[in-house]
Design a protein around this motif. Sequence first.
Motif, PDB file in Angstrom:
ATOM      1  N   ALA A   1     -26.334 -24.065 -14.338  1.00  0.00           N
ATOM      2  CA  ALA A   1     -24.890 -24.275 -14.246  1.00  0.00           C
ATOM      3  C   ALA A   1     -24.555 -25.312 -13.181  1.00  0.00           C
ATOM      4  O   ALA A   1     -23.680 -26.164 -13.382  1.00  0.00           O
ATOM      5  N   ILE A   2     -25.249 -25.262 -12.042  1.00  0.00           N
ATOM      6  CA  ILE A   2     -25.022 -26.252 -10.981  1.00  0.00           C
ATOM      7  C   ILE A   2     -25.423 -27.639 -11.471  1.00  0.00           C
ATOM      8  O   ILE A   2     -24.720 -28.627 -11.221  1.00  0.00           O
ATOM      9  N   TYR A   3     -26.533 -27.735 -12.188  1.00  0.00           N
ATOM     10  CA  TYR A   3     -26.980 -29.034 -12.687  1.00  0.00           C
ATOM     11  C   TYR A   3     -25.994 -29.598 -13.703  1.00  0.00           C
ATOM     12  O   TYR A   3     -25.711 -30.799 -13.711  1.00  0.00           O
ATOM     13  N   ARG A   4     -25.433 -28.755 -14.539  1.00  0.00           N
ATOM     14  CA  ARG A   4     -24.454 -29.247 -15.517  1.00  0.00           C
ATOM     15  C   ARG A   4     -23.188 -29.744 -14.848  1.00  0.00           C
ATOM     16  O   ARG A   4     -22.542 -30.683 -15.311  1.00  0.00           O
ATOM     17  N   MET A   5     -22.807 -29.101 -13.746  1.00  0.00           N
ATOM     18  CA  MET A   5     -21.569 -29.497 -13.069  1.00  0.00           C
ATOM     19  C   MET A   5     -21.750 -30.732 -12.202  1.00  0.00           C
ATOM     20  O   MET A   5     -20.858 -31.568 -12.109  1.00  0.00           O
ATOM     21  N   HIS A   6     -22.891 -30.852 -11.500  1.00  0.00           N
ATOM     22  CA  HIS A   6     -23.046 -31.893 -10.493  1.00  0.00           C
ATOM     23  C   HIS A   6     -24.149 -32.895 -10.800  1.00  0.00           C
ATOM     24  O   HIS A   6     -24.287 -33.881 -10.065  1.00  0.00           O
ATOM     25  N   ASP A   7     -24.953 -32.665 -11.809  1.00  0.00           N
ATOM     26  CA  ASP A   7     -26.108 -33.514 -12.114  1.00  0.00           C
ATOM     27  C   ASP A   7     -27.053 -33.636 -10.926  1.00  0.00           C
ATOM     28  O   ASP A   7     -27.685 -34.670 -10.714  1.00  0.00           O
ATOM     29  N   LYS A   8     -27.123 -32.609 -10.120  1.00  0.00           N
ATOM     30  CA  LYS A   8     -28.042 -32.572  -8.981  1.00  0.00           C
ATOM     31  C   LYS A   8     -28.704 -31.215  -8.951  1.00  0.00           C
ATOM     32  O   LYS A   8     -28.124 -30.218  -9.345  1.00  0.00           O
ATOM     33  N   ILE A   9     -29.916 -31.198  -8.444  1.00  0.00           N
ATOM     34  CA  ILE A   9     -30.610 -29.921  -8.279  1.00  0.00           C
ATOM     35  C   ILE A   9     -31.016 -29.718  -6.820  1.00  0.00           C
ATOM     36  O   ILE A   9     -31.438 -28.637  -6.426  1.00  0.00           O
ATOM     37  N   ASN A  10     -30.833 -30.770  -5.995  1.00  0.00           N
ATOM     38  CA  ASN A  10     -31.143 -30.681  -4.576  1.00  0.00           C
ATOM     39  C   ASN A  10     -30.057 -29.849  -3.899  1.00  0.00           C
ATOM     40  O   ASN A  10     -28.892 -30.216  -3.873  1.00  0.00           O
ATOM     41  N   LEU A  11     -30.437 -28.724  -3.345  1.00  0.00           N
ATOM     42  CA  LEU A  11     -29.455 -27.790  -2.811  1.00  0.00           C
ATOM     43  C   LEU A  11     -28.798 -28.292  -1.535  1.00  0.00           C
ATOM     44  O   LEU A  11     -27.695 -27.860  -1.199  1.00  0.00           O
ATOM     45  N   ASN A  12     -29.426 -29.195  -0.797  1.00  0.00           N
ATOM     46  CA  ASN A  12     -28.808 -29.720   0.422  1.00  0.00           C
ATOM     47  C   ASN A  12     -27.715 -30.726   0.118  1.00  0.00           C
ATOM     48  O   ASN A  12     -26.839 -30.946   0.949  1.00  0.00           O
ATOM     49  N   GLU A  13     -27.729 -31.341  -1.058  1.00  0.00           N
ATOM     50  CA  GLU A  13     -26.714 -32.332  -1.409  1.00  0.00           C
ATOM     51  C   GLU A  13     -25.462 -31.696  -1.997  1.00  0.00           C
ATOM     52  O   GLU A  13     -24.454 -32.367  -2.149  1.00  0.00           O
TER      53      GLU A  13
END
Length: 100
Positions: free
Chosen positions: A82-94
């Motif tokens: 769900a986070i990847y679909r929303m932000h196109d990122k998987i790096n949790l610090n970003e």
Amino acid sequence: MIPLIFYLGLAALLFSIGLYGVMTHKNGIRMIMCIELMLNSANLNLVAFSSYTDTLNGQVFAVFSIALAAAEAAVGFAILMAIYRMHDKINLNELKSLRW
């Protein structure tokens, strides 16, 4: 029969690798994989002590722990998807939306 100390040493090594991975990686999928590694090291300890004491308690706890770990991994991967679909990122610090 393999002595108990070898199982404990292997479990300590697996737990150390998992802890190092959680503390150094910022990728969410790698963090979940390292958490699973730590849970598996705890399961190895449970089964080793169960075998050493000739009881089934540790094996029952290990099966229960494996079921909980599978559920935790499914929920964790769903959140990461769900986070990847929303932000196109998987790096949790970003990701700033997860912070207060």
